[in-house]
Design a protein around this motif. Structure first.
Motif, PDB file in Angstrom:
ATOM      1  N   GLY A  71     -44.582  92.690  63.312  1.00 50.04           N
ATOM      2  CA  GLY A  71     -43.459  92.678  62.296  1.00 50.04           C
ATOM      3  C   GLY A  71     -42.936  90.679  61.769  1.00 50.04           C
ATOM      4  N   VAL A  72     -42.852  90.387  61.925  1.00 48.14           N
ATOM      5  CA  VAL A  72     -42.767  89.039  62.041  1.00 48.14           C
ATOM      6  C   VAL A  72     -43.526  88.023  60.853  1.00 48.14           C
ATOM      7  N   MET A  73     -44.680  88.347  61.177  1.00 43.40           N
ATOM      8  CA  MET A  73     -45.961  88.418  60.898  1.00 43.40           C
ATOM      9  C   MET A  73     -46.340  88.431  59.393  1.00 43.40           C
ATOM     10  N   LYS A  74     -45.705  89.656  59.764  1.00 43.02           N
ATOM     11  CA  LYS A  74     -46.089  90.215  57.858  1.00 43.02           C
ATOM     12  C   LYS A  74     -44.971  90.188  56.970  1.00 43.02           C
ATOM     13  N   ASN A  75     -44.209  89.024  57.335  1.00 35.51           N
ATOM     14  CA  ASN A  75     -42.764  88.493  56.237  1.00 35.51           C
ATOM     15  C   ASN A  75     -43.598  87.464  56.322  1.00 35.51           C
ATOM     16  N   PHE A  76     -44.349  86.702  56.552  1.00 29.00           N
ATOM     17  CA  PHE A  76     -44.605  85.701  55.791  1.00 29.00           C
ATOM     18  C   PHE A  76     -46.286  86.029  54.372  1.00 29.00           C
ATOM     19  N   GLU A  87     -59.799  74.713  66.946  1.00 31.25           N
ATOM     20  CA  GLU A  87     -59.473  75.189  65.548  1.00 31.25           C
ATOM     21  C   GLU A  87     -58.589  74.841  65.094  1.00 31.25           C
ATOM     22  N   TYR A  88     -57.940  74.862  64.152  1.00 22.69           N
ATOM     23  CA  TYR A  88     -56.639  74.417  63.380  1.00 22.69           C
ATOM     24  C   TYR A  88     -55.753  75.624  62.655  1.00 22.69           C
ATOM     25  N   THR A  89     -54.871  76.490  63.600  1.00 19.54           N
ATOM     26  CA  THR A  89     -53.440  76.862  62.912  1.00 19.54           C
ATOM     27  C   THR A  89     -52.870  77.612  63.596  1.00 19.54           C
ATOM     28  N   SER A  90     -51.417  78.595  63.015  1.00 20.74           N
ATOM     29  CA  SER A  90     -50.601  78.417  63.871  1.00 20.74           C
ATOM     30  C   SER A  90     -50.637  79.080  64.991  1.00 20.74           C
ATOM     31  N   GLN A 107     -48.741  84.190  53.767  1.00 16.87           N
ATOM     32  CA  GLN A 107     -50.455  84.107  53.836  1.00 16.87           C
ATOM     33  C   GLN A 107     -50.285  84.814  55.537  1.00 16.87           C
ATOM     34  N   PHE A 108     -50.789  86.075  55.686  1.00 18.24           N
ATOM     35  CA  PHE A 108     -50.611  86.500  57.101  1.00 18.24           C
ATOM     36  C   PHE A 108     -51.621  85.845  57.966  1.00 18.24           C
ATOM     37  N   PRO A 109     -51.059  85.154  58.581  1.00 21.47           N
ATOM     38  CA  PRO A 109     -52.081  83.921  59.665  1.00 21.47           C
ATOM     39  C   PRO A 109     -52.068  84.357  60.723  1.00 21.47           C
ATOM     40  N   PHE A 110     -53.036  83.640  61.348  1.00 18.75           N
ATOM     41  CA  PHE A 110     -53.737  83.854  62.780  1.00 18.75           C
ATOM     42  C   PHE A 110     -52.654  82.559  63.319  1.00 18.75           C
ATOM     43  N   LEU A 111     -52.209  83.479  64.801  1.00 18.03           N
ATOM     44  CA  LEU A 111     -51.215  82.539  65.829  1.00 18.03           C
ATOM     45  C   LEU A 111     -52.269  82.506  67.053  1.00 18.03           C
ATOM     46  N   TRP A 112     -51.881  81.052  67.523  1.00 17.96           N
ATOM     47  CA  TRP A 112     -52.579  81.085  69.010  1.00 17.96           C
ATOM     48  C   TRP A 112     -50.932  82.050  69.412  1.00 17.96           C
ATOM     49  N   PHE A 171     -41.843  80.795  65.494  1.00 17.43           N
ATOM     50  CA  PHE A 171     -43.148  80.404  64.992  1.00 17.43           C
ATOM     51  C   PHE A 171     -43.627  79.098  64.558  1.00 17.43           C
ATOM     52  N   SER A 172     -44.436  78.747  63.932  1.00 19.00           N
ATOM     53  CA  SER A 172     -44.675  77.602  63.298  1.00 19.00           C
ATOM     54  C   SER A 172     -45.083  77.448  62.082  1.00 19.00           C
ATOM     55  N   VAL A 173     -45.619  79.135  61.249  1.00 19.50           N
ATOM     56  CA  VAL A 173     -45.264  78.706  60.148  1.00 19.50           C
ATOM     57  C   VAL A 173     -44.701  78.728  58.842  1.00 19.50           C
ATOM     58  N   GLY A 174     -45.018  77.610  58.129  1.00 21.77           N
ATOM     59  CA  GLY A 174     -44.086  77.056  57.432  1.00 21.77           C
ATOM     60  C   GLY A 174     -42.925  76.137  57.944  1.00 21.77           C
ATOM     61  N   LEU A 175     -43.146  76.007  59.187  1.00 15.98           N
ATOM     62  CA  LEU A 175     -42.313  74.863  60.063  1.00 15.98           C
ATOM     63  C   LEU A 175     -42.898  73.536  60.456  1.00 15.98           C
TER      64      LEU A 175
END
Length: 238
Positions: A163-168, A228-231, A170-175, A125-129
């Motif tokens: 479940g993993v997404m809910k730990n962030f 568009e740019y997202t996680s 800010q709830f992200p959008f994931l490609w 999961f790229s969020v935060g990394l």
């Protein structure tokens, strides 16, 4: 010189200077054995080592409990039992440290650092990394790491990702690995299968200029502009 004398000297010479053995074969055999060892998968090594250590750990724990729960004995028996209990506790401590070392050794990890393991697969999961990327850039990142944008195959996997997404924070959008770029309106996973091949899903907000899908809360998939740019989330076998 007699024939008998010549035979004796011949045997002595053979004993002193035996024929030199060809050593290359032995070396190759050792290399082959070593290579065979290397063919053991990390998963197999971890499993065998962990089972062995856990078995020893449980055995030691059982012995400790037996000694602790033993009824009153005479002084000699108590002294002997105390020594046995101390030895048992020491062995339990050593096994615990060994098990801790094995589980922390990065060589025994089923997934690379920063990846999460779930049901035989590794997820990134790229969020935060990583910085947010476009869909194609995200897909290239996954390919560079021997994976692909996630192909979600059942509701359990969807629940895991949600479940993993809910730990962030800010709830992200994931490609994810879903696009209709080859044929408008025909959404397909990156393995070539139709969107509903694995489970009943649909992509909302579909439009001609929205050819890539992102995953949002509640397991919803929305069409988005691939620029568009997202996680994103990558997936590969462990």
């Amino acid at each position: 010189m007699s024939q008998d004398t010549a035979e004796v000297k011949g045997r002595e010479a053979a004993a002193v200077d035996p024929p030199t053995r060809h050593r290359e074969g032995g070396g190759k055999g050792g290399t082959a054995a070593h290579a065979g060892c290397c063919h053991l998968t990390a998963r197999g090594v971890v499993a065998v080592t962990t089972v062995t250590l856990v078995t020893g750990l449980l055995s030691s724990l059982l012995l400790c409990v037996m000694w602790t729960a033993a009824p009153d004995m005479d002084r000699t028996s108590r002294d002997s039992g105390k020594e046995q209990l101390q030895m048992c506790q020491k062995e339990l401590q050593d096994l615990t440290l060994m098990l801790h070392s094995v589980t922390k050794d990065p060589r025994c990890s089923l997934c690379p650092g920063g990846w999460l393991w779930w049901m035989g697969h590794c997820y990134f999961f790229s969020v935060g990394l990583q910085e947010n990327r476009q869909w194609n850039e995200s897909s290239e990142f996954c390919q560079e790491h021997n994976s692909s944008l996630a192909i979600i195959k059942d509701s359990a996997e969807m629940d895991f990702i949600q479940g993993v997404m809910k730990n962030f924070s800010q709830f992200p959008f994931l490609w994810v690995g879903l696009t209709d770029s080859k044929q408008e309106g025909q959404w397909r996973w990156l393995d070539g299968t139709d969107i509903q091949h694995y489970m009943p899903l649909a992509v909302d907000w579909d439009a001609d200029h929205r050819d890539c899908a992102d995953l949002r809360g509640g397991g919803s998939l929305l069409a988005a502009d691939c620029e568009e740019y997202t996680s994103w989330v990558c997936k590969k076998e462990s």
